[in-house]
Scaffold this active site. Structure first.
Site, short mmCIF file in Angstrom:
data_model
loop_
_atom_site.label_atom_id
_atom_site.label_comp_id
_atom_site.label_asym_id
_atom_site.label_seq_id
_atom_site.Cartn_x
_atom_site.Cartn_y
_atom_site.Cartn_z
N HIS A 108 -21.81 97.26 6.82
CA HIS A 108 -22.93 96.87 7.69
C HIS A 108 -23.74 95.75 7.06
CE1 HIS A 108 -24.67 99.69 4.80
NE2 HIS A 108 -25.85 99.18 5.07
N ASP A 110 -27.82 94.97 6.86
CA ASP A 110 -28.96 95.87 7.07
C ASP A 110 -29.77 95.56 8.34
OD1 ASP A 110 -28.54 97.57 4.93
OD2 ASP A 110 -29.48 96.18 3.53
N HIS A 266 -22.14 94.87 3.58
CA HIS A 266 -21.93 95.67 2.37
C HIS A 266 -21.58 97.11 2.71
CE1 HIS A 266 -26.21 96.12 3.31
NE2 HIS A 266 -26.11 97.33 2.76
N ARG A 281 -35.21 100.70 -2.92
CA ARG A 281 -34.80 99.60 -2.04
C ARG A 281 -35.97 99.02 -1.24
NH1 ARG A 281 -30.44 99.55 3.01
NH2 ARG A 281 -32.27 99.41 4.30
#
Ligand code: SIN
Length: 290
Positions: A108, A110, A266, A281
Site C-alpha cells: 500500500h 499510506d 510498501h 510513526r
C-alpha cells in the site's frame, strides 16, 4: 554506485543503494533542529532516493514530532488510536504472543484514499525483533518508466478509485478479525467511502511520473467493469512488485526511516512471532495527486 558521499552533498553523507532507490543518510543529529542547508540537503536526498534511512538516531517522541515538522505539516491519521498525549504519533506495536496479522502486511501507499494523501511517512524503530519484521518498498516511478509507450498512453487516461474499506470498513479485514490486537483500530463507515486519483501521478518535486495504485487501497478503475479493472490492476501489481523494483529495509533500534508515498508502495513483513516489535510513526501532509 553514485559517488554522492564525496561529491554532491556538503552537509550530509548519502550512501545510495546500488539501484539508486533507497539511501542511507549519516552525519546528522536528528534530535536537534537542522540548519537550512542540512534540511535542504535531506529533502533533496529524499526526493532523489524516495526511501531514506538514518541509523543511530535515539529520539524522544517530542524530537520525532519536531523532526517531522521540519519536513512538513503533520498528515491526518484516521482509523488508528494515536499515542496518549501525542495525537500525531502512532505506535505500531505487536506483542510476542500476538496472533493477529502484523500491521501493514499488504502492499500500500499510506492513506491513498484521502483527497490529499500524505507525502511522506516517518517510522522510528524502538524495539526490533531478532528475526523478520523487514519493510519492503517498491519503486513506483521506475515501474512506470519500464512500461511500454502504448501501456503508458493507455494508463495516462485512467482514474483509479481508492478506499480504506477493505481494511478499516464495516466489512473490512479489521472488522472481521477474531484475534486480539494491541493496536487500537477504529473500524468505521467513513472507511467505506471511495476517492478518485489519477492512476499515474507526477511527483511535485522531481517531476517523475509514478504508478499510484496499490492492492490494499485501490478498488477499481473508473469506467471499467470489475473484471477489466482486476485485469489491469492485477498486471500492474505484479509488474510493480517484481524483485528489480523492490528495496528490502532491515531495521535496527533507533533507526529512522522516511519514505515518499507519492512514488512508492510498501509492505511490512511478519516472521517474528514470539518477539516484540515497536515502531513510532508520523506522517507528513501531501498535495492533491495530479
Ligand atoms: C506501515 O506503516 O505500513 C507499517 C510499516 C512497518 O511496520 O514496517
Amino acid at each position: 554506485m553514485l559517488k554522492e558521499a564525496e561529491s554532491a552533498w556538503r552537509t550530509i553523507r548519502v550512501d545510495p543503494e546500488p539501484s539508486g532507490f533507497g539511501a542511507e543518510i549519516t552525519g546528522l543529529d536528528l534530535s536537534r533542529p537542522l540548519d537550512k542547508e542540512q534540511l535542504a540537503e535531506v529533502k533533496a536526498a529524499w526526493a532523489a532516493h524516495a526511501v531514506v534511512r538514518f541509523p543511530d538516531q535515539p529520539l524522544s517522541l517530542e524530537e520525532l514530532e519536531a523532526f517531522t515538522l521540519q519536513i512538513g505539516a503533520f498528515g491526518h491519521d484516521p482509523f488508528i488510536k494515536p499515542m496518549a498525549g501525542h495525537p500525531n504519533v502512532l505506535e505500531l506495536r505487536r506483542e510476542p504472543d500476538e496472533k493477529a496479522t502484523n500491521f501493514g502486511a499488504g502492499w500500500h501507499s499510506d492513506w491513498s484514499f484521502q483527497p490529499q494523501p500524505p507525502a511522506g511517512t516517518i517510522l522510528h524503530a524502538q524495539v526490533v525483533p531478532p528475526v523478520g519484521g523487514d519493510t519492503l518498498f517498491c519503486d513506483c516511478a521506475r515501474a512506470y518508466e519500464a512500461l511500454s509507450p502504448t501501456m503508458k498512453r493507455m494508463l495516462a487516461a485512467l482514474t483509479a478509485i481508492h478506499s480504506a474499506g477493505r481494511a478499516y470498513g464495516t466489512k473490512g479485514v479489521f472488522a472481521r478479525e477474531t484475534e486480539a490486537r494491541t493496536m487500537q483500530i477504529i473500524v468505521s463507515e467513513e472507511a467505506d467511502k471511495t476517492h478518485p486519483h489519477p492512476l499515474v501521478r507526477t511527483h511535485p518535486v522531481t517531476g517523475r511520473k509514478a504508478l499510484f495504485v496499490s492492492p490494499v487501497y485501490t478498488v477499481g478503475i473508473e469506467g471499467m467493469t470489475p473484471k477489466e479493472s482486476a485485469a489491469v490492476l492485477g498486471f500492474l501489481f505484479q509488474h510493480m512488485t517484481q524483485e528489480g523494483f523492490v528495496y528490502r529495509h532491515r531495521w535496527a533500534p533507533n533507526m529512522l526511516l522516511m519514505w515518499d508515498n507519492r512514488c512508492t508502495m510498501h509492505l511490512a513483513e511478519g516472521g517474528y512471532d514470539g518477539h516484540l516489535r515497536v515502531m513510532h510513526r508520523t506522517t507528513v501532509a501531501g498535495d492533491t495527486p495530479v
